[in-house]
Design a protein around this motif. Structure first.
Motif, mmCIF file in Angstrom:
data_model
loop_
_atom_site.group_PDB
_atom_site.id
_atom_site.type_symbol
_atom_site.label_atom_id
_atom_site.label_comp_id
_atom_site.label_asym_id
_atom_site.label_seq_id
_atom_site.Cartn_x
_atom_site.Cartn_y
_atom_site.Cartn_z
ATOM 1 N N TYR A 207 0.842 -1.194 0.000
ATOM 2 C CA TYR A 207 0.000 0.000 0.000
ATOM 3 C C TYR A 207 0.880 1.248 0.000
ATOM 4 N N VAL A 208 0.636 2.166 -0.920
ATOM 5 C CA VAL A 208 1.371 3.426 -0.960
ATOM 6 C C VAL A 208 0.821 4.327 0.136
ATOM 7 N N LEU A 209 1.526 4.368 1.234
ATOM 8 C CA LEU A 209 1.064 5.109 2.400
ATOM 9 C C LEU A 209 1.180 6.617 2.196
ATOM 10 N N TYR A 210 2.224 7.016 1.449
ATOM 11 C CA TYR A 210 2.463 8.447 1.239
ATOM 12 C C TYR A 210 2.947 8.649 -0.192
ATOM 13 N N THR A 211 2.260 9.500 -0.959
ATOM 14 C CA THR A 211 2.666 9.747 -2.335
ATOM 15 C C THR A 211 3.822 10.750 -2.374
ATOM 16 N N GLU A 212 4.584 10.684 -3.429
ATOM 17 C CA GLU A 212 5.792 11.500 -3.553
ATOM 18 C C GLU A 212 5.476 12.985 -3.636
ATOM 19 N N GLU A 213 6.301 13.777 -2.931
ATOM 20 C CA GLU A 213 6.244 15.227 -3.026
ATOM 21 C C GLU A 213 7.627 15.755 -3.398
ATOM 22 N N LYS A 214 7.795 17.047 -3.464
ATOM 23 C CA LYS A 214 9.030 17.640 -3.966
ATOM 24 C C LYS A 214 10.250 17.172 -3.185
ATOM 25 N N ALA B 63 8.148 -5.071 4.852
ATOM 26 C CA ALA B 63 9.187 -4.189 4.340
ATOM 27 C C ALA B 63 8.595 -2.820 4.055
ATOM 28 N N VAL B 64 9.467 -1.852 3.867
ATOM 29 C CA VAL B 64 9.069 -0.497 3.487
ATOM 30 C C VAL B 64 9.921 -0.080 2.301
ATOM 31 N N GLU B 65 9.252 0.362 1.242
ATOM 32 C CA GLU B 65 9.941 0.806 0.033
ATOM 33 C C GLU B 65 9.828 2.320 -0.102
ATOM 34 N N LEU B 66 10.916 2.950 -0.535
ATOM 35 C CA LEU B 66 10.962 4.390 -0.785
ATOM 36 C C LEU B 66 11.338 4.631 -2.238
ATOM 37 N N THR B 67 10.617 5.529 -2.913
ATOM 38 C CA THR B 67 10.903 5.854 -4.304
ATOM 39 C C THR B 67 10.850 7.362 -4.495
ATOM 40 N N LYS B 68 11.849 7.897 -5.228
ATOM 41 C CA LYS B 68 11.887 9.355 -5.453
ATOM 42 C C LYS B 68 12.412 9.637 -6.859
ATOM 43 N N TRP B 69 11.703 10.495 -7.588
ATOM 44 C CA TRP B 69 12.108 10.914 -8.923
ATOM 45 C C TRP B 69 12.771 12.287 -8.873
ATOM 46 N N PHE B 70 13.812 12.459 -9.720
ATOM 47 C CA PHE B 70 14.503 13.732 -9.878
ATOM 48 C C PHE B 70 14.572 14.006 -11.382
ATOM 49 N N GLY B 71 13.483 14.521 -11.933
ATOM 50 C CA GLY B 71 13.403 14.647 -13.374
ATOM 51 C C GLY B 71 13.277 13.270 -13.999
ATOM 52 N N SER B 72 14.212 12.932 -14.908
ATOM 53 C CA SER B 72 14.211 11.604 -15.529
ATOM 54 C C SER B 72 14.968 10.576 -14.699
#
Length: 286
Positions: free
Chosen positions: A139-146, A178-187
């Motif tokens: 479950y995505v508990l928190y969506t990505e922000e800046k 487990a806990v997964e973290l994902t972050k985008w920085f442009g491409s």
């Protein structure tokens, strides 16, 4: 008694998954689905004097009741060329964390190995059959922000359907979170996960609870092509063994609107890991 304990843990994990799934499913207008078929090959001595080649072929079905929730079932076929290892710890190719390497369950020929129950006369025998079935919910508990990554906890349970007498599994229930973290920085993007697995006490090998993790980075090269590099490993999964660590080059390619492939090449870094491996999965979303 051990069977009852394992069944009780399975019921508890299943209840947790149900709490995740049912409320979101009730609110979903039209769930999305995907199915996949994977092939993984790994080879290594794992600190023993015997090379073991392993093949893992999972069929995976996933349902997405909402954009944040996913629930998957994995049914694998397993082959291994010897009984020097126990092919009991894999994660499906469709999962965000990729597939786990074969457990470094040593047969006692190496100084750091833990002995399986295979006899000296049968350790070179090959075996194949149904692997351990796995259920997983995320479950995505928190969506990505800046400045904040997306946070996705997940839980899973391994059902001991593999034949422990053929060393295709430990013969016990396992549970993990487990806990997964994902972050985008442009491409560019960064992705990582850390978790903990509770293994059921086994008569096949002296297993222990362990931490697993991976961390990597990648680049959205085109709209359809996404390569990444990552390190993944675990703390020792059996008594007396070393930690696992391997490097992977992973590529995802969406060659049609609903169809894609996910592949990797792997190189082991520690003796408890396969010396090399590869995997390829085809998935269809609808």
């Amino acid at each position: 008694m051990q069977h009852l304990i394992g069944s009780g843990r399975f019921s508890f994990l299943l209840a947790v998954m149900t709490l995740f799934i049912l409320p979101a499913w009730a609110c979903a207008d039209e769930p999305a689905y995907s199915v996949g078929l994977g092939f993984e090959f790994a080879s290594g001595k794992y600190g023993t004097g015997i090379r073991t080649d392993s093949i893992y072929m999972p069929f995976t079905a996933t349902v997405y009741p909402t954009e944040r929730l996913d629930f998957s079932l994995e049914i694998p076929f397993v082959y291994q060329s010897s009984s020097a290892v126990v092919a009991g710890q894999y994660m499906g190719m469709q999962g965000q964390s990729g597939m786990q390497s074969v457990v470094a369950a040593m047969n006692g020929m190496g100084s750091s190995g833990s002995m399986t129950s295979a006899s000296a006369g049968s350790v070179n025998n090959s075996h194949s059959g149904l692997g351990d079935i796995k259920l997983k919910a995320g479950y995505v508990l928190y969506t990505e922000e800046k400045y904040v990554p997306a946070i996705r906890p997940n839980v899973y349970v391994k059902i001991p359907t593999a034949d422990k007498n053929k060393f295709l599994g430990t013969g016990e229930f396992d549970e993990g979170f487990a806990v997964e973290l994902t972050k985008w920085f442009g491409s560019w993007f960064a992705d990582g996960e850390a978790g903990y697995v509770i293994q059921g006490k086994s008569s096949v090998i002296a297993v222990k609870n362990y931490l697993n993790y991976y961390a990597g980075a990648g680049y959205q090269l085109t709209e359809r092509l996404r390569p990444m590099v990552l390190l993944k490993g675990t703390t020792p999964t059996v008594n007396g063994a070393a930690s696992q660590l391997e490097a992977r080059l992973r590529v995802k390619y969406q060659f049609a609107k609903h169809t894609g492939i996910d592949g990797y090449l792997a190189k082991g870094i520690t003796t408890a890991s396969p010396e090399y491996g590869m995997g390829l999965a085809v998935f269809y979303e609808f």
